[in-house]
Design an enzyme around this catalytic site. Structure first.
Site, mmCIF file in Angstrom:
data_model
loop_
_atom_site.group_PDB
_atom_site.id
_atom_site.type_symbol
_atom_site.label_atom_id
_atom_site.label_comp_id
_atom_site.label_asym_id
_atom_site.label_seq_id
_atom_site.Cartn_x
_atom_site.Cartn_y
_atom_site.Cartn_z
ATOM 1 N N HIS A 355 -2.992 31.617 4.720
ATOM 2 C CA HIS A 355 -2.453 30.283 4.993
ATOM 3 C C HIS A 355 -3.502 29.326 5.560
ATOM 4 C CE1 HIS A 355 0.736 27.516 4.962
ATOM 5 N NE2 HIS A 355 1.720 28.311 5.343
ATOM 6 N N ARG A 356 -4.643 29.840 5.971
ATOM 7 C CA ARG A 356 -5.696 28.948 6.457
ATOM 8 C C ARG A 356 -6.248 28.080 5.337
ATOM 9 N NH1 ARG A 356 -9.882 33.198 8.800
ATOM 10 N NH2 ARG A 356 -9.398 34.029 6.724
#
Length: 382
Positions: A355-356
């Site tokens: 998700h980064r």
């Protein structure tokens, strides 16, 4: 003049190696370029080629034993040469290294607690720090740990030491899971056309050329990445890396764990090329003959457990990849088609993302493209 041959570092992550086979014995003449031994690393079994010539005077590691990188492996010199001073020096250095590690890992424990732990079968590393002065482990800590784990109820058929590969897998997956914040997207693919597409292809191919569902999936994955380049990325602390190539890693189960051979430039290869390369690399992975460069630099990974009857599952991202696709088995299910319920074939997929670097919308668009390719597989050929 005699020369020490040390355990080489045959991969960038190798910390220790196991000698699988010696190709020479003490007293044999060896030449520069000879394959002295087969060494198992954390990734594969490799031939160790020496760069000196002489007589093999000493072997420091038996077949099946392991030692750390740079520890003494062998000594090569002239016939009849005295090498006792080299052996003593090497053993002294290895002992100093071992003592240093032991000193760093030393656990403070009272004599009574130590005796209890040994009798019960408790590993002190599981407690590490006690409630006594300066973290000393005392009787109370052993009692508490024993009651908590109920070791009396545990029975073991056998114990097997971790292999170099298993240690590496554990270290890598732990890092991957806790460094990359995972999220998961799930979808179902209607694969009736995929089944028919594969059948028509294989009807025209020889037995050796037969295409698997996994071959088609790899091609579709690559084409989808080409259409969605924001998925073909890696994270580092300073920047996002957009890869100019599409290298697909394929998770392969082997005896000691898992290995990920890479099909490089998958988007530029035909189905037959992909199929042939996968067959070759899977075979060599299982026989531990795959080379380090063949399991490096993937940009995306596929893990397929469909052949084991697994309906769906999630996978840990193979960093530095930013995503991994999990493929389940093909199953017959009731589906709605033209407002009617019919029996069709579906396959469940799960996309794990970091998700980064990959937002939900980007991952959803990727799944949309992949779904279209797999539900109308003739399109992957164009």
């Amino acid at each position: 003049m005699a020369e020490i041959i040390s355990m080489p570092q045959l991969s960038d992550t190798m910390e220790e190696g196991t000698v699988i086979k010696w190709n020479k014995k003490i007293g044999d003449k060896v030449y520069e370029g000879d394959i002295l031994a087969e060494i198992e690393t954390d990734k594969a079994t490799q031939d160790f080629e020496i760069d000196v010539s002489g007589i093999l005077l000493f072997i420091g590691v038996k077949e099946g034993e392991k030692t750390r990188v740079n520890d003494i492996l062998a000594i090569i010199g002239e016939e009849g040469e005295d090498i006792n001073h080299l052996i003593s020096k090497s053993k002294k250095i290895q002992k100093e290294k071992k003592d240093k590690i032991n000193k760093e890992d030393r656990i403070f424990i009272s004599p009574l607690a130590k005796k209890m732990a040994k009798k019960i079968g408790i590993s002190l590393s599981d407690i590490n720090k006690g409630s006594g002065d300066y973290g000393r482990i005392i009787k109370k800590d052993i009692d508490k740990y024993y009651k908590k784990t109920k070791l009396k109820e545990n029975k073991f058929h056998k114990k097997i030491s971790h292999s170099s590969m298993r240690k590496k897998i554990a270290k890598h997956l732990t890092f991957s899971k806790f460094s990359a914040p995972h999220y998961y997207l799930f979808n179902e693919i209607h694969v009736d056309k995929l089944i028919e597409f594969r059948k028509k292809l294989n009807d025209k191919l020889s037995l050796e050329e037969k295409i698997s569902f996994n071959d088609i999936i790899i091609k579709a994955v690559a084409q989808s990445l080409k259409k969605n380049p924001n998925m073909n990325v890696s994270w580092n602390e300073e920047e996002i890396l957009f890869h100019s190539h599409i290298h697909i890693g394929i998770a392969v189960a082997i005896k000691d764990g898992l290995i990920v051979p890479v099909i490089k430039n998958s988007d530029q290869k035909s189905l037959l090329q992909i199929s042939k390369e996968i067959k070759d690399k899977v075979f060599r992975s299982k026989s531990k003959k795959i080379q380090p460069e063949e399991i490096e630099n993937s940009t995306f990974t596929v893990s397929n457990l469909g052949m084991y009857g697994i309906e769906s599952f999630t996978s840990i991202i193979n960093v530095p990849n930013s995503s991994i696709l999990s493929i389940g088995s093909i199953m017959k299910r009731p589906i709605i088609k033209n407002s009617k319920i019919e029996i069709g074939n579906i396959m469940k997929i799960t996309l794990s993302c970091d998700h980064r670097i990959i937002d939900g919308a980007i991952a959803s668009n990727y799944i949309y493209s992949l779904k279209n390719y797999l539900e109308d597989p003739i399109t992957i050929l164009f």
